[in-house]
Write a protein that holds these residues in place. Sequence first.
Motif, mmCIF file in Angstrom:
data_model
loop_
_atom_site.group_PDB
_atom_site.id
_atom_site.type_symbol
_atom_site.label_atom_id
_atom_site.label_comp_id
_atom_site.label_asym_id
_atom_site.label_seq_id
_atom_site.Cartn_x
_atom_site.Cartn_y
_atom_site.Cartn_z
ATOM 1 N N ASP A 165 19.251 51.499 -1.259
ATOM 2 C CA ASP A 165 18.763 50.874 -2.494
ATOM 3 C C ASP A 165 18.140 49.511 -2.212
ATOM 4 O O ASP A 165 17.075 49.174 -2.736
ATOM 5 C CB ASP A 165 19.904 50.706 -3.499
ATOM 6 N N TRP A 196 23.982 52.190 -0.708
ATOM 7 C CA TRP A 196 23.670 50.825 -1.178
ATOM 8 C C TRP A 196 22.600 50.183 -0.293
ATOM 9 O O TRP A 196 21.683 49.527 -0.794
ATOM 10 C CB TRP A 196 24.944 49.992 -1.194
ATOM 11 N N GLY A 205 25.544 52.531 -12.853
ATOM 12 C CA GLY A 205 24.307 52.592 -12.084
ATOM 13 C C GLY A 205 23.944 53.956 -11.574
ATOM 14 O O GLY A 205 23.019 54.607 -12.075
ATOM 15 N N LEU A 206 24.665 54.440 -10.572
ATOM 16 C CA LEU A 206 24.289 55.651 -9.851
ATOM 17 C C LEU A 206 24.304 56.902 -10.728
ATOM 18 O O LEU A 206 23.581 57.866 -10.461
ATOM 19 C CB LEU A 206 25.216 55.842 -8.650
ATOM 20 N N ALA A 208 26.960 49.414 -7.018
ATOM 21 C CA ALA A 208 27.401 50.197 -5.858
ATOM 22 C C ALA A 208 28.609 49.599 -5.129
ATOM 23 O O ALA A 208 29.511 50.348 -4.720
ATOM 24 C CB ALA A 208 26.241 50.401 -4.885
ATOM 25 N N ARG A 227 16.417 48.759 -13.294
ATOM 26 C CA ARG A 227 17.074 49.825 -12.532
ATOM 27 C C ARG A 227 17.598 49.318 -11.186
ATOM 28 O O ARG A 227 18.725 49.611 -10.780
ATOM 29 C CB ARG A 227 16.081 50.955 -12.228
ATOM 30 N N GLN A 260 23.634 60.018 -5.181
ATOM 31 C CA GLN A 260 24.489 60.302 -6.339
ATOM 32 C C GLN A 260 25.553 61.340 -6.011
ATOM 33 O O GLN A 260 26.723 61.192 -6.371
ATOM 34 C CB GLN A 260 23.629 60.793 -7.510
ATOM 35 N N MET A 304 21.582 49.097 -9.811
ATOM 36 C CA MET A 304 22.017 49.864 -8.647
ATOM 37 C C MET A 304 22.655 48.960 -7.590
ATOM 38 O O MET A 304 23.722 49.270 -7.038
ATOM 39 C CB MET A 304 20.824 50.608 -8.038
ATOM 40 N N LEU A 306 17.835 58.817 -3.897
ATOM 41 C CA LEU A 306 18.743 58.452 -4.985
ATOM 42 C C LEU A 306 19.594 59.635 -5.425
ATOM 43 O O LEU A 306 20.801 59.492 -5.693
ATOM 44 C CB LEU A 306 17.945 57.911 -6.174
#
Length: 550
Positions: free
Chosen positions: A488, A485, A422-423, A369, A361, A310, A365, A306
């Motif tokens: 995730d 993505w 999100g990120l 994305a 969370r 980012q 995400m 993660l």
Amino acid sequence: MAASDSSQKAEKSGYVETDELAKAVTATGEISELAIVAEGEDRTTWFTWILVACASISGLLFGYDTGVISGALVSIGGDLGPATLSSGQKELITSATTLGALLGGLVAGMLSDFLGRRPVLGIADIIFIGGAIGQAVCHTVWSMIGCRFLIGIGVGVAACVAPVYIQELSPTRLRGRLVVLNVVAITGGQVVAYAIDAAFENMSGGWRWMVGLGAVPAGLQFLFLFFLPESPRILIRRGNLEAARSVMTRIYAYATSEQVDLKVRVLASAVKQNVEIANSTTLLQRIWMIFSNPIHRRALIISCGLQAQQQLSGFNTLMYYSATLFKSIGFDHPTAVGLIISGTNFVFTLFALKYIDIIGRRKIMIFSAPGMVVGLVLASIAFHFLTIKTGGDLIDGTKYPTAWSAIVLVAMILYVASYATGLGNVPWQQGELFALEVRGIGTSFATTTNWAMNLLIGATYLSLMDRITPAGAFGFYAGLCLLGWLFDVCCYPETAGLSLEEVQLIFQHGFGIRASEKLRREKKELMQAEKEGRTKGADPEKASTSKESA
């Protein structure tokens, strides 16, 4: 008979006797806050808000010191020796901060396990103050690079320890939201930085004020830390149960004394196992444990993945170079345009603050994305048509089409809004993925990954723009966002609503995407049943009251 009645009463009220709970926890080695339902657990006290606000000054410093350099690079001119700074010098100044943050983040978590969370934040503040004053008085490029490196160490330490400190002081149901408050402070710091940049950009030597004012919030937080408590988990690990209970009483201010005692007892049982591991192993053995133990290794893969995602999205390069970029494509007030970008980041971080514990969370995400990918692809297309006459390159002084410049701005706003939702937030929930005995080590590795990727992207951004053109660079970042993505979707489980101890259970057999949903569903059903039980228990009392009044 009396014992049986007592047991039944305890079950109806939502928790069990303290001795039974302690035995159950010790026997299984698994901690679940399902055993305890404290009154007002989903309500935040003023104590918690003040505590988190003070701790989040670290986020403000993080945002300010990474954001302020954008306007400073435009305003420095010849104050550091050369008539104008070269692209290489600009990259060194920005990447020095990242290198310092990488090293600071690497040691911060481990140091906080040894000294405690609060003292390490104080060390970060001292570093911030020294770096800010040093930048303000430097007169050479290399002294500026050195001071930015010092600031970077402070940023790395604060970025690693502040979220962990907040997580360990937050009620389970509000943990995500309170950690996001630190991210709100980061984006708020960037907004303040751009506003100060805009205020001083036309003043001779104004950049010195831009960088020097970072010492003010650092000094304030250093003073506040004398009045803040240490993390209850650190206090229990030191054997100071009474101090831990005092802190927990203030966090769960609406709970009864018995409920707070139960929470402390459960936490102490969890920490006991961690203390035994910590006391029987060396630091190197615990570092090896995080790679060799499947549960810890999965947490490390997710947290580092993660954090890499980012930075590889390219966001911080936009923060560092936004004024330079918008000046290149023809905006007359590039710092003011940069303020629009940082303002968008701040506003959409507030959205995450409101909904991260409600939506979760993982969902945030997965749904945010694609917006980043669309924004970057749109920017890539706009840069292609914007620079057709200049062979794909951005050349200062060139008159570019206003329409395409506006599309670049719109694309950047879409990208930043999606990132902030999100990120920009979720990776900083990293501390909740690790068991206490490796939490400092795990967050250190994850934070180091963040800054290593930041260093890679920041040090190559301008060169990448020159080599493969702006259109190619932004298209490249779009591809990296798409890969992130997919990571995730395949690897990141939902942790909203799970206690820090419960999160460990979901990694026992894989990355825990299905296991987390099952555990969250079971918690929700049990809480619902308990609420219904309370309602039914209240009905006979109402009935008897009405009969007496009749």
